[in-house]
Design a protein around this motif. Sequence first.
Motif, short mmCIF file in Angstrom:
data_model
loop_
_atom_site.label_atom_id
_atom_site.label_comp_id
_atom_site.label_asym_id
_atom_site.label_seq_id
_atom_site.Cartn_x
_atom_site.Cartn_y
_atom_site.Cartn_z
N ILE A 87 181.22 56.25 -18.82
CA ILE A 87 179.93 56.62 -18.24
C ILE A 87 179.22 57.54 -19.21
CG2 ILE A 87 178.80 57.78 -16.31
CD1 ILE A 87 181.29 57.10 -14.64
N ARG A 93 178.84 47.00 -14.40
CA ARG A 93 177.49 47.53 -14.17
C ARG A 93 177.14 48.62 -15.18
NH1 ARG A 93 179.19 47.48 -8.05
NH2 ARG A 93 178.67 45.32 -7.56
N ILE A 94 178.12 49.45 -15.53
CA ILE A 94 177.88 50.48 -16.54
C ILE A 94 177.60 49.84 -17.89
CG2 ILE A 94 178.99 52.33 -17.88
CD1 ILE A 94 180.42 53.12 -15.27
N GLU A 126 184.90 40.98 -16.47
CA GLU A 126 183.77 41.72 -15.92
C GLU A 126 182.61 40.78 -15.65
OE1 GLU A 126 182.73 45.15 -18.26
OE2 GLU A 126 184.73 46.03 -18.05
N ASP A 144 177.70 40.11 -7.53
CA ASP A 144 176.29 40.48 -7.50
C ASP A 144 175.33 39.29 -7.56
OD1 ASP A 144 177.14 43.06 -7.31
OD2 ASP A 144 176.69 43.61 -9.37
N THR A 165 187.10 46.43 -7.78
CA THR A 165 186.08 47.46 -7.63
C THR A 165 185.84 48.19 -8.94
OG1 THR A 165 186.70 47.71 -5.30
CG2 THR A 165 185.42 49.49 -6.29
N GLN A 166 186.92 48.55 -9.63
CA GLN A 166 186.79 49.22 -10.92
C GLN A 166 186.15 48.30 -11.96
OE1 GLN A 166 190.49 50.66 -12.55
NE2 GLN A 166 189.50 51.53 -14.34
N THR A 167 186.52 47.03 -11.95
CA THR A 167 185.94 46.06 -12.89
C THR A 167 184.44 45.90 -12.65
OG1 THR A 167 188.06 44.91 -13.08
CG2 THR A 167 186.09 43.67 -13.69
N LEU A 168 184.04 45.84 -11.39
CA LEU A 168 182.61 45.72 -11.07
C LEU A 168 181.84 46.96 -11.51
CD1 LEU A 168 182.90 44.14 -7.53
CD2 LEU A 168 181.75 43.12 -9.51
N PHE A 169 182.42 48.13 -11.27
CA PHE A 169 181.79 49.38 -11.69
C PHE A 169 181.63 49.40 -13.21
CE2 PHE A 169 182.00 53.97 -12.73
CZ PHE A 169 180.90 54.40 -12.00
N SER A 170 182.66 49.01 -13.91
CA SER A 170 182.62 48.97 -15.37
C SER A 170 181.58 47.96 -15.87
CB SER A 170 184.01 48.61 -15.91
OG SER A 170 184.00 48.54 -17.32
N PRO A 212 188.02 50.11 -18.81
CA PRO A 212 186.72 50.34 -18.16
C PRO A 212 185.72 50.98 -19.13
CG PRO A 212 188.53 51.22 -16.84
CD PRO A 212 189.11 50.80 -18.14
#
Length: 179
Positions: free
Chosen positions: A100, A163-164, A127, A135, A156-161, A97
């Motif tokens: 941040i 976007r970051i 990703e 999205d 969920t973690q992949t999507l968060f990563s 990931p």
Amino acid sequence: MSINVRGFFEAGTPRIVTSQSEERSVEQAQRDIYDSHRHRVFSLAFHMTGNELQAEKLLTDSFVRAFQADPKPDSSIIDSALIAGLRVHFPLTLTVPASISASDGMDGRNVRRTDLEEAIRELPPIERLAFLLRDVEGYSPETIARLVEVSQPDVTQTLFSARIRLRSILADMEAERAA
């Protein structure tokens, strides 16, 4: 192609005669399925590969696989066929990931579409695919998890990563342009 047939015995010789209207009906149904899904499949293939010719080949291969699996495939069969084709080109495995950062430099600014498309191409394949499916295409995390064969928390973690990483890439683009 699946065709409904009727058996007729004419002049003592066994023959199978197909109804032309039934054959046309099946062909039209398959054309309708293709037409209703081709834009989405091509768009995903293009954004994954960045190449029109590869995207066209993935589009064709996906529909060939889908129609071989079922004469009237639904979107899940078509999507599974596309994912199978993408696996040939990309390792769709989970990545480390993104970290941040305290300041990504974006602060709610508008982003140019061309910059976003370029930034998406820089994401790791899993990703990129998860981001496009969620999205852009609006798939649920549950559906994405089923398609790419990972758990929902991993999606969920992949999507968060993703976007970051996108924010970081876009901030770097903006900083380069300002310099």
